[in-house]
Design a protein around this motif. Structure first.
Motif, PDB file in Angstrom:
ATOM      1  N   TYR A  44      -6.809   1.323   9.336  1.00 33.82           N
ATOM      2  CA  TYR A  44      -7.145   1.330   7.917  1.00 33.82           C
ATOM      3  C   TYR A  44      -7.436  -0.101   7.438  1.00 33.82           C
ATOM      4  CZ  TYR A  44      -6.746   1.636   2.868  1.00 33.82           C
ATOM      5  OH  TYR A  44      -6.997   1.528   1.520  1.00 33.82           O
ATOM      6  N   TYR A  82       0.847  -1.194   0.000  1.00 34.79           N
ATOM      7  CA  TYR A  82       0.000   0.000   0.000  1.00 34.79           C
ATOM      8  C   TYR A  82       0.880   1.241   0.000  1.00 34.79           C
ATOM      9  CZ  TYR A  82      -3.867  -2.998   1.514  1.00 34.79           C
ATOM     10  OH  TYR A  82      -4.824  -3.967   1.594  1.00 34.79           O
ATOM     11  N   ASN A  87     -11.380  -5.701   6.706  1.00 31.97           N
ATOM     12  CA  ASN A  87     -12.249  -6.430   7.622  1.00 31.97           C
ATOM     13  C   ASN A  87     -11.742  -7.846   7.960  1.00 31.97           C
ATOM     14  OD1 ASN A  87     -14.522  -6.461   9.284  1.00 31.97           O
ATOM     15  ND2 ASN A  87     -15.769  -7.465   7.729  1.00 31.97           N
ATOM     16  N   THR A 121      -4.077   5.178   0.489  1.00 32.74           N
ATOM     17  CA  THR A 121      -4.797   4.948   1.743  1.00 32.74           C
ATOM     18  C   THR A 121      -5.325   6.232   2.363  1.00 32.74           C
ATOM     19  OG1 THR A 121      -2.769   5.154   3.042  1.00 32.74           O
ATOM     20  CG2 THR A 121      -3.396   2.922   2.303  1.00 32.74           C
ATOM     21  N   ASP A 131     -10.720  -1.423   9.034  1.00 29.66           N
ATOM     22  CA  ASP A 131     -11.920  -0.807   8.457  1.00 29.66           C
ATOM     23  C   ASP A 131     -12.160  -1.182   6.997  1.00 29.66           C
ATOM     24  OD1 ASP A 131     -12.286   0.454  10.888  1.00 29.66           O
ATOM     25  OD2 ASP A 131     -11.599   2.422  10.201  1.00 29.66           O
ATOM     26  N   ASN A 132     -11.090  -1.366   6.225  1.00 33.07           N
ATOM     27  CA  ASN A 132     -11.241  -1.554   4.784  1.00 33.07           C
ATOM     28  C   ASN A 132     -11.127  -2.990   4.302  1.00 33.07           C
ATOM     29  OD1 ASN A 132     -11.450   1.289   3.540  1.00 33.07           O
ATOM     30  ND2 ASN A 132      -9.857   1.464   5.095  1.00 33.07           N
TER      31      ASN A 132
END
Length: 187
Positions: A87, A49, A93, A54, A90-91
């Motif tokens: 991050y 990433y 999971n 992000t 939340d994204n």
């Protein structure tokens, strides 16, 4: 899921961490040079990433970790441990997230750590030698575990809030100069 953060200065250390792990890992690259280098290596079990994709780009208006160090690059880097973990939570999971500092190395399987955590929602590495007169805290940020449940997410959200919210009620007592993000996990 395992995650870490690196820039080009720590890339060689991260590559050692990567080689020592027996789990896939997601890495947040703080700079373009690191991102491009890791992409060119095409390593298995590595998800890469960029801070740009992000939205975790350094914001000079945020007093990362504490008022003493403010918006320096190092306090920003310290803050990314919690911010990137959140991050991912939340994204992506995942069932759980374990943040590992990019300069760590495992001589045995990470399963030993995960088995020790068991069904708990939160796991931290204690400092082997803890001195209450210092401001480093009882735990080391080197390996932090959060289960994707209410307790784990609440703890992770608290950690993120502490490192980026200048109005946090914990800043004065837990905002250490030596290890700006670390003492907050004592909470």
């Amino acid at each position: 899921m395992i995650c870490s953060v690196t820039d080009y200065n720590y890339l060689y250390k991260f590559l050692c961490l990567y080689e020592s792990l027996d789990y896939p890992i997601s890495i947040l690259c703080i700079d373009d040079e690191t991102y491009e280098k890791l992409k060119s290596l095409s390593l298995d079990n590595l998800t890469i990433y960029s801070v740009y994709e992000t939205g975790l780009i350094r914001d000079k208006n945020i007093l990362y970790c504490n008022e003493l160090q403010g918006t320096t690059y190092s306090t920003y880097c310290f803050a990314l441990a919690s911010m990137f973990s959140k991050y991912i939570m939340d994204n992506i999971n995942p069932n759980w997230i374990t943040y590992i500092d990019s300069d760590e190395y495992f001589y045995k399987s990470l399963d030993l750590v995960l088995n020790n955590i068991g069904d708990k929602s939160i796991g931290f590495t204690p400092h082997i030698v803890f001195d209450e007169t210092t401001d480093i805290g009882k735990f080391n940020v080197g390996v932090c575990y959060f289960k994707n449940n209410d307790i784990g997410k609440e703890a992770l959200n608290l950690w993120v809030d502490c490192v980026i919210n200048s109005e946090s009620p914990y800043r004065l007592e837990y905002g250490s100069y030596a290890c700006p993000d670390q003492k907050y996990i004592d909470l």
